[in-house]
Design a protein around this motif. Structure first.
Motif, short mmCIF file in Angstrom:
data_model
loop_
_atom_site.label_atom_id
_atom_site.label_comp_id
_atom_site.label_asym_id
_atom_site.label_seq_id
_atom_site.Cartn_x
_atom_site.Cartn_y
_atom_site.Cartn_z
N ASP A 15 0.83 -1.21 0.00
CA ASP A 15 0.00 0.00 0.00
C ASP A 15 0.86 1.26 0.00
OD1 ASP A 15 -2.39 -1.47 0.09
OD2 ASP A 15 -2.39 -1.51 2.29
N ALA A 19 1.07 4.26 -2.90
CA ALA A 19 0.81 5.67 -2.58
C ALA A 19 1.96 6.56 -3.01
CB ALA A 19 0.54 5.83 -1.08
N ASN A 22 3.28 7.74 -6.94
CA ASN A 22 2.42 8.71 -7.59
C ASN A 22 3.15 10.05 -7.61
OD1 ASN A 22 0.51 10.85 -7.87
ND2 ASN A 22 -1.14 9.45 -7.33
N VAL A 25 1.73 12.95 -5.52
CA VAL A 25 2.05 12.87 -4.09
C VAL A 25 3.49 13.30 -3.87
CG1 VAL A 25 2.30 11.29 -2.12
CG2 VAL A 25 0.33 11.07 -3.64
N VAL A 69 -3.28 4.06 3.99
CA VAL A 69 -3.53 4.99 2.89
C VAL A 69 -2.61 6.20 2.94
CG1 VAL A 69 -5.93 4.24 2.65
CG2 VAL A 69 -5.40 6.20 4.12
N GLY A 70 -1.77 6.26 3.97
CA GLY A 70 -0.85 7.37 4.11
C GLY A 70 0.04 7.19 5.31
N ALA A 92 -2.36 8.90 0.07
CA ALA A 92 -2.58 8.43 -1.30
C ALA A 92 -3.59 9.36 -1.98
CB ALA A 92 -3.10 6.99 -1.28
#
Length: 167
Positions: A15, A19, A22, A25, A69-70, A92
């Protein structure tokens, strides 16, 4: 709560890799993060965070439904700044603009001011990262000033804003 903070797990590596692979990001973060960001890179980071001094590094996965998710963390200063910590975070892209990071910043701030001797937390987003600036403002941080021409990111000289919250 929109998210839960928890210690990293090695199983979060895929995960985390997704994230940080990208460009949108990474363009909002400091340099030094590999691109693309491999699962191996993520495993190294997670291992380093799990092995770090728990009184100096406060690193957590931001999770939604127990999926990472982060990332959010605070890193204690040294010498005369030992009761100050710098806050950093990312999320993300598919989770942006949902209030998740604001919730995470509030949770970490509460945790640090309740469980440590820290007196001040600060963050320095790029001045044109309006989303991050807004996150900090909504979480109770105060804008203390703009550090002009303070960084070079992707070959562009950038201003950064200084936000802080004190106990």
């Amino acid at each position: 709560m929109k998210c839960t903070l928890r210690k990293w797990r090695i199983q979060d590596a895929a995960d985390l890799s997704k994230a940080l692979s990208n460009k949108a990001v990474q363009d909002k973060l400091r340099d030094g993060i590999p691109f693309p960001y491999s699962v191996s890179d993520a495993e190294e980071y997670i291992t380093a965070m799990l092995e770090s001094d728990p009184n100096e590094t406060f690193a957590f996965a931001i999770t939604v439904n127990d999926c990472a998710v982060g990332s959010i963390g605070a890193f204690r200063g040294s010498n005369i700044h030992h009761q100050t910590a710098e806050l950093g975070y990312y999320l993300a892209e598919e989770y942006w603009n949902q209030g998740i990071v604001t919730d995470a910043v509030r949770q970490l701030t509460d945790y640090l001011f309740t469980h440590t001797d820290l007196l001040r937390l600060f963050a320095t987003p790029f001045s044109d990262n309006f989303g991050s600036c807004r996150v900090l403002e909504k979480a109770g941080f105060q804008w203390e000033g703009t550090m002009r021409r303070h960084a070079v990111k992707n070959g562009v000289v950038r201003d950064m804003k200084l936000y802080a919250i004190v106990r």
